[in-house]
Every structure is written in C-alpha cells, then in structure tokens.
Motif scaffolding. Sequence first.
Motif, short mmCIF file in Angstrom:
data_model
loop_
_atom_site.label_atom_id
_atom_site.label_comp_id
_atom_site.label_asym_id
_atom_site.label_seq_id
_atom_site.Cartn_x
_atom_site.Cartn_y
_atom_site.Cartn_z
N TRP A 1 34.57 16.43 17.76
CA TRP A 1 33.99 15.52 18.59
C TRP A 1 34.86 16.05 19.83
O TRP A 1 33.88 16.17 21.20
N VAL B 1 26.72 12.06 3.38
CA VAL B 1 27.48 12.77 2.43
C VAL B 1 27.33 12.72 1.34
O VAL B 1 27.91 11.94 1.29
N GLY C 1 35.05 13.79 3.93
CA GLY C 1 36.28 14.31 3.83
C GLY C 1 36.26 15.96 3.53
O GLY C 1 37.37 16.28 4.31
N ARG D 1 34.47 18.40 5.99
CA ARG D 1 34.04 18.03 8.02
C ARG D 1 32.28 19.29 7.32
O ARG D 1 32.30 19.53 7.97
N ALA E 1 30.35 16.77 7.46
CA ALA E 1 28.82 16.02 8.72
C ALA E 1 29.33 17.05 9.81
O ALA E 1 27.79 17.15 11.16
C1 COA Z 1 29.65 9.37 7.83
C2 COA Z 1 29.80 10.57 6.65
C3 COA Z 1 27.95 11.29 6.73
C4 COA Z 1 31.09 11.61 7.23
O1 COA Z 1 31.62 12.20 5.88
P1 COA Z 1 32.89 12.66 6.07
O2 COA Z 1 32.58 13.95 4.87
O3 COA Z 1 33.59 11.52 6.41
O4 COA Z 1 33.11 13.48 7.38
P2 COA Z 1 33.14 14.93 7.62
O5 COA Z 1 35.12 15.34 6.56
O6 COA Z 1 32.22 15.86 7.04
O7 COA Z 1 33.36 15.48 9.04
C5 COA Z 1 34.11 14.28 9.42
C6 COA Z 1 34.27 14.30 11.16
O8 COA Z 1 32.90 13.72 11.04
C7 COA Z 1 33.01 12.67 12.15
N1 COA Z 1 31.81 11.48 11.80
C8 COA Z 1 32.26 10.70 10.99
N2 COA Z 1 30.82 9.69 10.77
C9 COA Z 1 30.47 10.11 11.53
C10 COA Z 1 29.27 9.55 12.39
N3 COA Z 1 28.84 8.61 11.25
N4 COA Z 1 28.60 10.22 13.49
C11 COA Z 1 29.02 11.12 13.49
N5 COA Z 1 30.13 11.57 13.64
C12 COA Z 1 30.95 10.80 12.48
C13 COA Z 1 33.64 12.26 12.39
O9 COA Z 1 34.66 11.97 13.41
C14 COA Z 1 35.18 13.46 12.27
O10 COA Z 1 34.75 13.86 13.62
P3 COA Z 1 36.33 14.20 14.68
O11 COA Z 1 37.30 15.37 13.51
O12 COA Z 1 35.95 14.82 15.87
O13 COA Z 1 37.15 12.89 14.23
C15 COA Z 1 29.57 10.17 5.09
O14 COA Z 1 31.47 9.09 5.45
C16 COA Z 1 29.09 9.58 4.83
O15 COA Z 1 27.67 9.55 4.27
N6 COA Z 1 28.46 7.74 5.23
C17 COA Z 1 27.90 6.50 4.67
C18 COA Z 1 27.09 6.91 5.29
C19 COA Z 1 27.51 6.46 6.83
O16 COA Z 1 28.36 5.66 7.54
N7 COA Z 1 26.61 7.15 7.98
C20 COA Z 1 26.78 6.82 9.18
C21 COA Z 1 25.79 5.87 9.76
S1 COA Z 1 25.92 5.50 10.97
#
Ligand code: COA
Length: 465
Positions: free
Chosen positions: A48, A180, A186, A188, A190
Amino acid sequence: MSGNNSEDASGEPTGKLAELLKLLKMNGNDVTKLTQSQQKEMKDYKFWKTQPVPKLDESVSEEGPIDRKKTPEEIPNEPFPLLAEFEWCTLDVTDQQQLEDIFVLLNENYVEDRDASFRFKYTREFFNWSLKPPGWKKDWHVGVRVRGTGKLVAFISAIPVNLNLRNKLVKSVEINFLCVHKQLRGKRLAPVLIKEITRRVNKYDIWFALYTSGTILPSPVTVCRYTHRPLNWDKLLEVGFVHLPPGATKPQMVANYALPKKTTTRGLRPMAPKDVDEVHALFVKYQSRFDLVQDFDKEEFRHWFLGGPEQLNASEDTKVIRSYVVENEDGKITDFFSFYSLPFTILENPVHKELGIGYLFYYASDADFGFNDRFDKEATAALKTRLCQMVNDACILAHNAKMDVFNALTSQDNALFLEKLKFGPGDGFLNFYLFNYKSFPITGGIRDDKSYDVERRSNLGVVML
Ligand SMILES: CC(C)(COP(=O)(O)OP(=O)(O)OC[C@H]1O[C@@H](n2cnc3c(N)ncnc32)[C@H](O)[C@@H]1OP(=O)(O)O)[C@@H](O)C(=O)NCCC(=O)NCCS
C-alpha cells in the motif's frame, strides 16, 4: 499539500494518526500495547505504500486526485505477470459454470468470523444483482486459475459508480469480493489482483475507486460500526451468535426482541416499477445531505432497488433486494426503505445450517425536508420519529421473511434509531477507502468511545455490499 502531524510536543500522536489509533483501540487492538515487531509490521505496508493512497499519518489539506490523470493509452495492454503455475481469467457471469466457480470460491474462502463458525452464503441471485448493475463490464470480473486444472483460486471485481463527494463528481468503481483461496494466503497474490483490476479499470479511463475492509489500511476516509438487531433471538442463541447476558432469562430476552407480525406504518407497500421516478426524486433529495454518496441514475436505481428482471418474479426464498414505499392519502410517496438478504452458512451446528440475515440498504424520508438544517432540534425529532417507525417495520418484514437478524451500519442517519430499535453494537468495524483520491474525514456515526454518535450521526451516504 500534506503535513505530517504524527506527534505533538508531549509525544502523543495527533491528527489523523491519533484518530486511527483510537479506532484501532476501539477495534480491541490497542496499538499502544502491540510489541515492537508488531508495530513495525503495522507501519510496513509494503504494497500500500507504493499506491496512490494517503499515508496513515497524513492530514489532508486539500481534497482531490492523488496521481493526476494519465490516459488509457499509457496503461499497459498486457496483464501483470503471474507465477507460471497460474493464469489470469475473465469470468463471464452470464455463464452458469463460471458463475458457479465464483460461487464455490467465495462460499468456501470468503470472510468468516473470528471463530470460523459462520461464512457468507452467496447465491447466484445475489451475484446477478451485485455484479451486473447497469454498465457492468465482463472485463472487471477478474480471476486467477491454476494452469492445467483450471481451478479458480482468486477473484476480484469492480462495478462502475459515479460518486459524489461534497458535490464533486468522482467517476469511480466500487471494488468488491476480493478473495484468495485459503491455501494461497500470504503469498502476495492480493496486491497483484488489486494492480490488475486497477489496470483494467484505467483502460476505461476511470482512475478512482471506493472499497471497504475490516482491516486498517492506509487510510480510511471513515469508519462505521456494524450493529445487529436480533429478530429470532432463540435461534441466535442456539448458534452462538448471541449469549445470555448475566442475570437475564431466555424468556425475558425473547420477549425483549419480540416483534408483531403486522407492520404499523399506514400506506406502506412494496415499491413497484411505476414508483421509480417519484422515489428516485425523493431519494436524490434525501441523499444530498451526506458528504459522500453514489449518484444513481434511474436505470441504476431500478436495478439496485427492484433487482434485475429475474428478481421481479423471484420467489420469497430467492429474493435478494426488497424495497418498500410509504404512500400518503394524497397518493404522494413520503418515505422509502430497502434491505437485502445475504445469509450465513453455519459451519458446525447439528441443527441449524443457515442464518437468515437482512441488511439495511438505502432509505429516504421527507420528514425533515421542511427544515434548513438537518441537525435542528425539531428536524431531528421529526426524522427520528419517522425513521424509528419505518425501520421497525423493516425489521418486522425481515422477520416475516424468515431472517434471524437485521444488520445496519452506523452510516447515514442510522444513529437516530439504532438504540431505540434495539440494534446492539457488533464487534466489527468497516473502514471505507478511496483509491487515488484524497478526502477530508467523514463522520461515521460513532463517537471515540464506540457509542452511536446521535448528535453528529454520519455524513456517509454510500452503502456497500
Ligand atoms: C483479503 C485477502 C484476499 C488477502 O490475501 P492474503 O493472501 O492474506 O494477502 P497477500 O499476501 O496476498 O497480500 C498482502 C497485502 O494485501 C493487503 N490486503 C489484505 N487484505 C486486504 C484487503 N481486504 N483490501 C486491500 N488490501 C488488503 C495487505 O495489507 C498486504 O499489503 P501490505 O503489505 O501493503 O500491508 C485474503 O485474506 C482473503 O481472501 N480473505 C477472505 C476474504 C476477504 O476478507 N476479502 C476482503 C474483503 S474486504
């Protein structure tokens, strides 16, 4: 211009950072109690911090775009690279199989509560409504599949919205359903999804976005609290959604939340296609009080409040959106409200498999139109009376439609009725973000101590699914 106002002379955080720290504390995450390494992690938004969003400790002195406008031609034509085992796909939600793929991914991997006992239960009808508003683009339903097996493992979507931020039109998209697969968290993925949807949206000459998250990212424009009004307290107790408060008995609690079968507002009836023009005008006038709203044209209004064509004849069980109007004796529509259905799957309960959930959506009332200032004492009293009656009827209708709980945020004028109508504060908070656009903070309907802000209410007039 942005100034860093992160500390005052006493070393206490001030300004936006202080506000955020307060909000974090409200969320039960007292940042001051985090270990040093956790604090470092918090500051370290590796993705971000590379994006056009305000910094956490930044105080906005002027509203407007962050990265000044480029042209779609300057945006790459090719998608962002993915690891060799994955490939991008564009999902065609008019195709049953592809809709089914999204449905399976989200139902199995989308948001769960802290104890993983509930999960959203998305349906085809819900996707048809939420992903296909007027102007929807197939290109904006973006997935990642495993090369070879074709399994869908990630998804993100955008829909077009015209935002109105303090009377400035901000042509944007709303980002939703970022997901995801649990086994790929975890890694990266997203950020890559976010960059890819940004690229695809930019190609249409759109440079701003609205999105929400339960987590704190740089930097919320506002934060609202979730609130819940039990409709079927017995069942909520059985599935662990509520607990018996000390000193109370079950019959007392059931009686406390009991609702009559019949609504009380005279002239209340379901909204019909013929009402669209009149309700749209009432709604636009009502919404003009808020700092951030979506400008719905009539076609969008029809979609969001009457549903797509299939919704008009939908059975009670599959109805996603329900809208009602109040028509007075002169045939004039004075009020309108809507709520949508998005049930939970109950994950490990021998008896109950599903929890019916209604979400308060948009509403409008002419109750305070006669006053210049919505915060005037009499204006407040007039609107409060009308909203209390209307939303109580919404709860009755939701209960009759087999919903077990009715949710609302603290946005809009909701603070006026939440307590009176027994909406209890939830654990969850919803942060609202703008991508590539700086905005002054907007009131979210909660005070520093988490309570409903009845005096200031909220100036947020958008409701996101
Ligand atoms: C949200 C989700 C896609 C994040 O995926 P992840 O595998 O945990 O995270 P990744 O390793 O791919 O990426 C991490 C980065 O994404 C960011 N991130 C995590 N959740 C986010 C969100 N909801 N919106 C935007 N960015 C987000 C993190 O802050 C991090 O960035 P940073 O280094 O600047 O802090 C995953 O946890 C998920 O599918 N969760 C269930 C659904 C959900 O909660 N969706 C969001 C609804 S608002």
